[in-house]
Scaffold this motif. Sequence first.
Motif, PDB file in Angstrom:
ATOM      1  N   GLN A  66       0.844  -1.208   0.000  1.00 14.79           N
ATOM      2  CA  GLN A  66       0.000   0.000   0.000  1.00 14.79           C
ATOM      3  C   GLN A  66       0.874   1.252   0.000  1.00 14.79           C
ATOM      4  O   GLN A  66       1.782   1.388   0.833  1.00 14.79           O
ATOM      5  CB  GLN A  66      -0.871   0.028   1.257  1.00 14.79           C
ATOM      6  CG  GLN A  66      -2.147  -0.766   1.125  1.00 14.79           C
ATOM      7  CD  GLN A  66      -3.021  -0.530   2.335  1.00 14.79           C
ATOM      8  OE1 GLN A  66      -2.603  -0.794   3.470  1.00 14.79           O
ATOM      9  NE2 GLN A  66      -4.216  -0.040   2.115  1.00 14.79           N
ATOM     10  N   ASP A  67       0.576   2.151  -0.914  1.00 14.98           N
ATOM     11  CA  ASP A  67       1.281   3.432  -0.998  1.00 14.98           C
ATOM     12  C   ASP A  67       0.868   4.274   0.215  1.00 14.98           C
ATOM     13  O   ASP A  67      -0.301   4.621   0.373  1.00 14.98           O
ATOM     14  CB  ASP A  67       0.843   4.102  -2.317  1.00 14.98           C
ATOM     15  CG  ASP A  67       1.419   5.493  -2.476  1.00 14.98           C
ATOM     16  OD1 ASP A  67       2.084   5.984  -1.544  1.00 14.98           O
ATOM     17  OD2 ASP A  67       1.192   6.081  -3.544  1.00 14.98           O
ATOM     18  N   VAL A  68       1.831   4.594   1.090  1.00 14.45           N
ATOM     19  CA  VAL A  68       1.451   5.248   2.350  1.00 14.45           C
ATOM     20  C   VAL A  68       0.907   6.667   2.135  1.00 14.45           C
ATOM     21  O   VAL A  68       0.171   7.185   2.975  1.00 14.45           O
ATOM     22  CB  VAL A  68       2.584   5.284   3.404  1.00 14.45           C
ATOM     23  CG1 VAL A  68       3.040   3.894   3.747  1.00 14.45           C
ATOM     24  CG2 VAL A  68       3.721   6.151   2.971  1.00 14.45           C
ATOM     25  N   SER A  69       1.246   7.286   0.990  1.00 11.02           N
ATOM     26  CA  SER A  69       0.725   8.642   0.761  1.00 11.02           C
ATOM     27  C   SER A  69      -0.797   8.610   0.589  1.00 11.02           C
ATOM     28  O   SER A  69      -1.463   9.638   0.684  1.00 11.02           O
ATOM     29  CB  SER A  69       1.397   9.284  -0.457  1.00 11.02           C
ATOM     30  OG  SER A  69       0.959   8.653  -1.636  1.00 11.02           O
ATOM     31  N   LYS A  70      -1.356   7.417   0.381  1.00 15.97           N
ATOM     32  CA  LYS A  70      -2.808   7.306   0.211  1.00 15.97           C
ATOM     33  C   LYS A  70      -3.521   6.917   1.511  1.00 15.97           C
ATOM     34  O   LYS A  70      -4.741   6.795   1.548  1.00 15.97           O
ATOM     35  CB  LYS A  70      -3.123   6.272  -0.879  1.00 15.97           C
ATOM     36  CG  LYS A  70      -2.462   6.598  -2.218  1.00 15.97           C
ATOM     37  CD  LYS A  70      -3.303   6.146  -3.404  1.00 15.97           C
ATOM     38  CE  LYS A  70      -2.893   6.827  -4.688  1.00 15.97           C
ATOM     39  NZ  LYS A  70      -1.503   6.511  -5.103  1.00 15.97           N
ATOM     40  N   LEU A  71      -2.749   6.713   2.570  1.00 15.41           N
ATOM     41  CA  LEU A  71      -3.375   6.310   3.841  1.00 15.41           C
ATOM     42  C   LEU A  71      -3.684   7.546   4.698  1.00 15.41           C
ATOM     43  O   LEU A  71      -2.965   8.545   4.638  1.00 15.41           O
ATOM     44  CB  LEU A  71      -2.443   5.377   4.625  1.00 15.41           C
ATOM     45  CG  LEU A  71      -2.024   4.076   3.912  1.00 15.41           C
ATOM     46  CD1 LEU A  71      -1.088   3.251   4.807  1.00 15.41           C
ATOM     47  CD2 LEU A  71      -3.231   3.240   3.514  1.00 15.41           C
ATOM     48  N   SER A  72      -4.740   7.446   5.497  1.00 17.56           N
ATOM     49  CA  SER A  72      -5.117   8.583   6.350  1.00 17.56           C
ATOM     50  C   SER A  72      -4.107   8.742   7.487  1.00 17.56           C
ATOM     51  O   SER A  72      -3.368   7.810   7.822  1.00 17.56           O
ATOM     52  CB  SER A  72      -6.499   8.327   6.951  1.00 17.56           C
ATOM     53  OG  SER A  72      -6.414   7.266   7.878  1.00 17.56           O
ATOM     54  N   GLN A  73      -4.100   9.926   8.109  1.00 22.51           N
ATOM     55  CA  GLN A  73      -3.212  10.180   9.248  1.00 22.51           C
ATOM     56  C   GLN A  73      -3.470   9.172  10.378  1.00 22.51           C
ATOM     57  O   GLN A  73      -2.534   8.692  11.005  1.00 22.51           O
ATOM     58  CB  GLN A  73      -3.412  11.608   9.783  1.00 22.51           C
ATOM     59  CG  GLN A  73      -2.786  12.686   8.916  1.00 22.51           C
ATOM     60  CD  GLN A  73      -1.299  12.464   8.655  1.00 22.51           C
ATOM     61  OE1 GLN A  73      -0.550  12.102   9.539  1.00 22.51           O
ATOM     62  NE2 GLN A  73      -0.877  12.653   7.408  1.00 22.51           N
ATOM     63  N   ASN A  74      -4.741   8.854  10.587  1.00 21.77           N
ATOM     64  CA  ASN A  74      -5.082   7.905  11.655  1.00 21.77           C
ATOM     65  C   ASN A  74      -4.515   6.522  11.379  1.00 21.77           C
ATOM     66  O   ASN A  74      -3.994   5.852  12.271  1.00 21.77           O
ATOM     67  CB  ASN A  74      -6.605   7.771  11.797  1.00 21.77           C
ATOM     68  CG  ASN A  74      -7.172   8.922  12.591  1.00 21.77           C
ATOM     69  OD1 ASN A  74      -6.413   9.641  13.246  1.00 21.77           O
ATOM     70  ND2 ASN A  74      -8.477   9.107  12.523  1.00 21.77           N
ATOM     71  N   HIS A  75      -4.652   6.131  10.123  1.00 19.68           N
ATOM     72  CA  HIS A  75      -4.151   4.819   9.729  1.00 19.68           C
ATOM     73  C   HIS A  75      -2.623   4.755   9.909  1.00 19.68           C
ATOM     74  O   HIS A  75      -2.082   3.785  10.451  1.00 19.68           O
ATOM     75  CB  HIS A  75      -4.541   4.558   8.266  1.00 19.68           C
ATOM     76  CG  HIS A  75      -4.373   3.130   7.843  1.00 19.68           C
ATOM     77  ND1 HIS A  75      -5.044   2.567   6.793  1.00 19.68           N
ATOM     78  CD2 HIS A  75      -3.580   2.153   8.331  1.00 19.68           C
ATOM     79  CE1 HIS A  75      -4.670   1.302   6.667  1.00 19.68           C
ATOM     80  NE2 HIS A  75      -3.793   1.032   7.585  1.00 19.68           N
ATOM     81  N   LEU A  76      -1.948   5.828   9.505  1.00 20.87           N
ATOM     82  CA  LEU A  76      -0.483   5.887   9.652  1.00 20.87           C
ATOM     83  C   LEU A  76      -0.080   5.838  11.124  1.00 20.87           C
ATOM     84  O   LEU A  76       0.857   5.131  11.501  1.00 20.87           O
ATOM     85  CB  LEU A  76       0.069   7.170   9.024  1.00 20.87           C
ATOM     86  CG  LEU A  76       0.054   7.229   7.498  1.00 20.87           C
ATOM     87  CD1 LEU A  76       0.556   8.584   7.025  1.00 20.87           C
ATOM     88  CD2 LEU A  76       0.904   6.118   6.910  1.00 20.87           C
ATOM     89  N   ALA A  77      -0.817   6.581  11.950  1.00 21.98           N
ATOM     90  CA  ALA A  77      -0.507   6.597  13.388  1.00 21.98           C
ATOM     91  C   ALA A  77      -0.683   5.198  13.967  1.00 21.98           C
ATOM     92  O   ALA A  77       0.103   4.746  14.804  1.00 21.98           O
ATOM     93  CB  ALA A  77      -1.401   7.598  14.114  1.00 21.98           C
ATOM     94  N   ASP A  78      -1.696   4.505  13.500  1.00 20.48           N
ATOM     95  CA  ASP A  78      -1.963   3.151  13.964  1.00 20.48           C
ATOM     96  C   ASP A  78      -0.826   2.195  13.586  1.00 20.48           C
ATOM     97  O   ASP A  78      -0.400   1.370  14.392  1.00 20.48           O
ATOM     98  CB  ASP A  78      -3.280   2.679  13.328  1.00 20.48           C
ATOM     99  CG  ASP A  78      -4.023   1.774  14.266  1.00 20.48           C
ATOM    100  OD1 ASP A  78      -4.126   2.153  15.446  1.00 20.48           O
ATOM    101  OD2 ASP A  78      -4.457   0.700  13.826  1.00 20.48           O
ATOM    102  N   ILE A  79      -0.328   2.345  12.366  1.00 23.59           N
ATOM    103  CA  ILE A  79       0.793   1.502  11.917  1.00 23.59           C
ATOM    104  C   ILE A  79       2.026   1.788  12.776  1.00 23.59           C
ATOM    105  O   ILE A  79       2.701   0.874  13.253  1.00 23.59           O
ATOM    106  CB  ILE A  79       1.126   1.763  10.424  1.00 23.59           C
ATOM    107  CG1 ILE A  79      -0.025   1.303   9.523  1.00 23.59           C
ATOM    108  CG2 ILE A  79       2.413   1.037  10.033  1.00 23.59           C
ATOM    109  CD1 ILE A  79       0.174   1.628   8.057  1.00 23.59           C
TER     110      ILE A  79
END
Length: 226
Positions: A66-79
């Motif tokens: 998954q291209d991280v630039s397409k993930l939401s801030q919340n999703h990134l924080a969760d990762i």
Amino acid sequence: MNTIELKGVSKIYNNGVKALDNVSFKMNQGEFITIMGQSGSGKSTFLQIAGLLDKCTSGMVIINDQDVSKLSQNHLADIRKKSLGFVFQNFHLNAHLKLYENIMLPMLINEEYKTKDEMKKKAMELINMIGLSHRINHYPGELSGGEQQRVAIARAMANNPDFILADEPTGNLDSKNEIIIFEELKKLAQSGKGVLVVSHNDAVIDFADKIYIMKDGALEEKKNAE
Ligand SMILES: Nc1ncnc2c1ncn2[C@@H]1O[C@H](COP(=O)(O)OP(=O)(O)OP(=O)(O)O)[C@@H](O)[C@H]1O
Ligand SMILES: [Mg+2]
């Protein structure tokens, strides 16, 4: 989370410094990878971008396809919170918390731990691993540089992450303790975690599955000479 991948990543800081130049890289869980290179070559910048703490100027960071630039801030924080454990170059320990509380800190935002007792038990296991059971009630300011570094490593493991990203994790350690830390990181890789270590320390070479050299922002895999 199984893979971290960078494709053609460049990073230009606001002051115009080009810290990464078209870097491509891929790692899987279970691998122990080391990045070596001179001061200022871009190693910490690379770790911050691979660990989703900073954004690249161009190129792509891909996690599990998954291209991280397409993930939401919340999703990134969760990762970041659940799948990545960081050991920072300058520790980033909280000066107002005791050793065991520093290690418990990441657990407080992890729903998998239900009670403080559970967190403390896990913290004690990790403290035992780093050989600091006699220091649990000390504050970071009361610990040596090497002891603080070991606390930072234990804290990175608190949430049982898939990947551990460590920036000079043995910079302040003597040779006995640096081998202990590399052995622990190696065990984690063998148990299926991805371990990415930035190091100046040649001792790491014996532990790494792959070695990369960063030079002026460019990353190159070091193949064994013959
Ligand atoms: N926040 C920033 N803003 C501007 N320039 C930066 C920033 N962080 C790093 N740099 C510059 O980017 C380049 C790469 O820095 P980086 O910290 O990634 O190097 P490094 O390989 O980790 O070095 P060291 O081994 O000394 O830790 C350096 O020239 C540095 O001065
Ligand atoms: Mg650095």
